[in-house]
Design a protein around this motif. Structure first.
Motif, PDB file in Angstrom:
ATOM      1  N   THR A 295       0.861  -1.196   0.000  1.00 55.09           N
ATOM      2  CA  THR A 295       0.000   0.000   0.000  1.00 55.09           C
ATOM      3  C   THR A 295       0.888   1.233   0.000  1.00 55.09           C
ATOM      4  OG1 THR A 295      -1.911  -1.046   0.998  1.00 55.09           O
ATOM      5  CG2 THR A 295      -1.607   1.297   1.488  1.00 55.09           C
ATOM      6  N   LEU A 296       0.509   2.218  -0.806  1.00 56.67           N
ATOM      7  CA  LEU A 296       1.307   3.439  -0.941  1.00 56.67           C
ATOM      8  C   LEU A 296       0.765   4.518  -0.007  1.00 56.67           C
ATOM      9  CD1 LEU A 296       1.327   3.495  -4.854  1.00 56.67           C
ATOM     10  CD2 LEU A 296       3.143   2.631  -3.353  1.00 56.67           C
ATOM     11  N   MET A 297       1.696   5.297   0.567  1.00 54.01           N
ATOM     12  CA  MET A 297       1.269   6.427   1.403  1.00 54.01           C
ATOM     13  C   MET A 297       0.348   7.342   0.587  1.00 54.01           C
ATOM     14  SD  MET A 297       1.619   7.557   4.423  1.00 54.01           S
ATOM     15  CE  MET A 297       0.691   8.925   5.091  1.00 54.01           C
ATOM     16  N   PHE A 298      -0.709   7.785   1.186  1.00 56.22           N
ATOM     17  CA  PHE A 298      -1.725   8.592   0.498  1.00 56.22           C
ATOM     18  C   PHE A 298      -2.205   7.903  -0.782  1.00 56.22           C
ATOM     19  CE2 PHE A 298       0.682  12.022   2.748  1.00 56.22           C
ATOM     20  CZ  PHE A 298      -0.340  12.439   3.590  1.00 56.22           C
ATOM     21  N   ASN A 299      -2.148   6.575  -0.778  1.00 53.20           N
ATOM     22  CA  ASN A 299      -2.605   5.788  -1.925  1.00 53.20           C
ATOM     23  C   ASN A 299      -1.849   6.140  -3.208  1.00 53.20           C
ATOM     24  OD1 ASN A 299      -4.235   3.688  -2.807  1.00 53.20           O
ATOM     25  ND2 ASN A 299      -5.968   5.003  -3.324  1.00 53.20           N
ATOM     26  N   GLY A 300      -0.630   6.700  -3.033  1.00 56.98           N
ATOM     27  CA  GLY A 300       0.180   7.052  -4.207  1.00 56.98           C
ATOM     28  C   GLY A 300      -0.006   8.485  -4.675  1.00 56.98           C
ATOM     29  N   TYR A 301      -0.787   9.275  -3.967  1.00 52.84           N
ATOM     30  CA  TYR A 301      -1.043  10.667  -4.379  1.00 52.84           C
ATOM     31  C   TYR A 301      -0.339  11.678  -3.467  1.00 52.84           C
ATOM     32  CZ  TYR A 301      -4.545   8.287  -7.152  1.00 52.84           C
ATOM     33  OH  TYR A 301      -5.163   7.425  -8.032  1.00 52.84           O
ATOM     34  N   GLY A 302       0.742  11.199  -2.790  1.00 57.87           N
ATOM     35  CA  GLY A 302       1.442  12.056  -1.831  1.00 57.87           C
ATOM     36  C   GLY A 302       1.980  13.343  -2.432  1.00 57.87           C
ATOM     37  N   GLU A 303       2.504  13.224  -3.644  1.00 57.63           N
ATOM     38  CA  GLU A 303       3.078  14.412  -4.279  1.00 57.63           C
ATOM     39  C   GLU A 303       2.031  15.531  -4.381  1.00 57.63           C
ATOM     40  OE1 GLU A 303       4.775  15.293  -8.585  1.00 57.63           O
ATOM     41  OE2 GLU A 303       5.306  13.294  -7.851  1.00 57.63           O
ATOM     42  N   GLN A 304       0.812  15.150  -4.606  1.00 58.38           N
ATOM     43  CA  GLN A 304      -0.258  16.150  -4.777  1.00 58.38           C
ATOM     44  C   GLN A 304      -0.854  16.611  -3.448  1.00 58.38           C
ATOM     45  OE1 GLN A 304      -0.294  13.128  -6.518  1.00 58.38           O
ATOM     46  NE2 GLN A 304       0.578  14.081  -8.334  1.00 58.38           N
ATOM     47  N   VAL A 305      -0.896  15.722  -2.441  1.00 62.29           N
ATOM     48  CA  VAL A 305      -1.710  16.066  -1.254  1.00 62.29           C
ATOM     49  C   VAL A 305      -0.958  16.132   0.067  1.00 62.29           C
ATOM     50  CG1 VAL A 305      -3.791  15.107  -2.341  1.00 62.29           C
ATOM     51  CG2 VAL A 305      -2.478  13.685  -0.738  1.00 62.29           C
ATOM     52  N   ALA A 306       0.302  15.647   0.123  1.00 62.94           N
ATOM     53  CA  ALA A 306       0.988  15.583   1.430  1.00 62.94           C
ATOM     54  C   ALA A 306       1.044  16.953   2.090  1.00 62.94           C
ATOM     55  CB  ALA A 306       2.383  15.001   1.248  1.00 62.94           C
ATOM     56  N   SER A 307       1.185  18.018   1.300  1.00 63.16           N
ATOM     57  CA  SER A 307       1.320  19.359   1.891  1.00 63.16           C
ATOM     58  C   SER A 307       0.066  19.782   2.674  1.00 63.16           C
ATOM     59  CB  SER A 307       1.619  20.388   0.795  1.00 63.16           C
ATOM     60  OG  SER A 307       0.544  20.406  -0.125  1.00 63.16           O
ATOM     61  N   LEU A 308      -1.065  19.147   2.402  1.00 65.20           N
ATOM     62  CA  LEU A 308      -2.276  19.489   3.165  1.00 65.20           C
ATOM     63  C   LEU A 308      -2.113  19.132   4.645  1.00 65.20           C
ATOM     64  CD1 LEU A 308      -5.095  18.017   0.826  1.00 65.20           C
ATOM     65  CD2 LEU A 308      -4.518  20.424   1.116  1.00 65.20           C
ATOM     66  N   TYR A 309      -1.181  18.221   4.922  1.00 67.65           N
ATOM     67  CA  TYR A 309      -1.080  17.684   6.287  1.00 67.65           C
ATOM     68  C   TYR A 309       0.269  17.992   6.918  1.00 67.65           C
ATOM     69  CZ  TYR A 309      -4.956  15.405   4.091  1.00 67.65           C
ATOM     70  OH  TYR A 309      -6.121  15.195   3.398  1.00 67.65           O
ATOM     71  N   SER A 310       1.014  18.992   6.381  1.00 65.56           N
ATOM     72  CA  SER A 310       2.346  19.237   6.913  1.00 65.56           C
ATOM     73  C   SER A 310       2.235  19.639   8.387  1.00 65.56           C
ATOM     74  CB  SER A 310       3.091  20.290   6.088  1.00 65.56           C
ATOM     75  OG  SER A 310       2.310  21.430   6.022  1.00 65.56           O
ATOM     76  N   GLY A 311       3.105  19.053   9.197  1.00 61.23           N
ATOM     77  CA  GLY A 311       3.107  19.346  10.630  1.00 61.23           C
ATOM     78  C   GLY A 311       2.116  18.509  11.428  1.00 61.23           C
TER      79      GLY A 311
END
Ligand code: MTE
Length: 318
Positions: A295-311
């Motif tokens: 299983t991929l972190m953020f289902n593989g969409y980390g590049e697009q969405v990880a910044s929503l959860y920084s910190g």
């Protein structure tokens, strides 16, 4: 038994016809009202061309994982479902949702917005601007699919409703009609099924309101006439057959949080490093495959969405 048929995603003539019918029923009426019959008819044909062009788009998987992501067989997408209003077994929704009446369909909008009211689906969804979005879907139960959705960005729907600065969250409810939904007699969930998103998640370009898949309008068991799709979150965030949209100041209590808060959180981001208390989330069974895959972190969409959860601590905010 799920059988994988290579190439089953290729559009067949009857699928295109069916989408044409759908657009003509949903879209033509609205256009005719605005433009008059003659010009509406020509707009219609250009809408159909647009829709067909978008349907022929091969893949919109956003981060390069598409080599290993074949679209899931349409039979599985329509036959292996979670829609507890129609029963608990995976084949129950396909069997019992057929009689659900989805047209006409009204959606109530309330809360912190300038345009509350009762809307028809075609007031909320621009059927002239349907997009093709092929996304992975990872269920919290550790199985997954790849589904070619048709829909619009949720942000486009929300923009029409004009949320005020007090709107920090958007909240959705599914229809709860015991006459049409046999599963409601079992009180597994406190009906109606409810889900929510933080406003920035809702406005993210990957979040869509889907009205179709595989070139056809949504089957009832997939959440007709419109359902949410948030590809980096567990599938349970994808609330089906939406009848209510509310803009809220405070984080809402969703169905699964109410039922088992120690197991299901508000964020529900796909996270292989945060096991469910009763099973690992590190791997998944792609429906149609023999072997499990990571299983991929953020289902593989980390590049697009990880910044929503920084910190944020994503193990605590599961
Ligand atoms: N929406 C409603 N109203 N009721 C449900 O039981 N199940 C959720 C989600 N949306 C559910 C729902 C879960 S757990 C998943 S994995 C997805 O729908 C499955 O969507 P699909 O059946 O279209 O693949």
């Amino acid at each position: 038994m799920l059988i994988k048929i290579k190439g089953s995603w290729e559009l067949k003539e009857n699928q295109i016809t069916s989408l044409k019918d759908y657009i003509s029923r949903r879209g033509f009426i609205k256009n005719a009202g605005i433009m008059g019959a003659a010009s509406a008819a020509s707009l219609m044909s250009s809408n159909l061309a647009l829709a067909e062009e978008s349907l022929s788009t091969v893949s919109n998987l956003y981060d390069g994982h598409d080599i290993m992501d074949e679209k899931t067989d349409i039979k599985a997408v329509r036959g292996y479902n979670n829609y507890y209003e129609f029963g608990m077994n995976k084949d129950n929704p396909a069997r019992y949702a057929q009689s659900l009446v989805t047209d006409p369909w009204r959606v109530k909008v309330n809360g912190a917005c300038e345009n509350p009211g009762d809307y028809n689906v075609e007031d909320l969804i621009d059927f002239n601007a349907l997009e093709d979005r092929v996304y992975r879907m990872r269920c919290v139960e550790a199985w997954s699919m790849v589904i070619p959705w048709i829909g619009v960005s949720l942000s486009e729907v929300i923009s029409k409703l004009k949320p005020t600065s007090n709107a920090k969250y958007v909240y959705f409810e599914t229809l709860a009609d015991p006459k049409q939904m046999p599963g409601l007699s079992r009180g597994i969930i406190k009906w109606p099924y409810r889900e929510g998103l933080r406003m920035d998640e809702a406005m993210h370009p990957l979040t869509i309101m889907a009205v179709g898949l595989y070139g056809e309008k949504l089957a009832n068991q997939n959440g007709a006439p419109m359902r949410l799709v948030v590809p980096w979150k567990y599938g349970f965030k994808g609330v089906k057959s939406i009848v209510k949209i509310s803009f809220l100041e405070k984080e809402p209590n969703t169905s699964w949080m109410r039922l088992a808060p120690q197991e299901y959180g508000f964020y529900a981001n796909v996270n292989p490093n945060a096991p469910h208390p009763r099973w690992s989330q590190a791997t998944e069974r792609r429906i149609g495959d023999f072997r499990r895959r990571d299983t991929l972190m953020f289902n593989g969409y980390g590049e697009q969405v990880a910044s929503l959860y920084s910190g944020m601590d994503l193990k605590r905010n599961y």
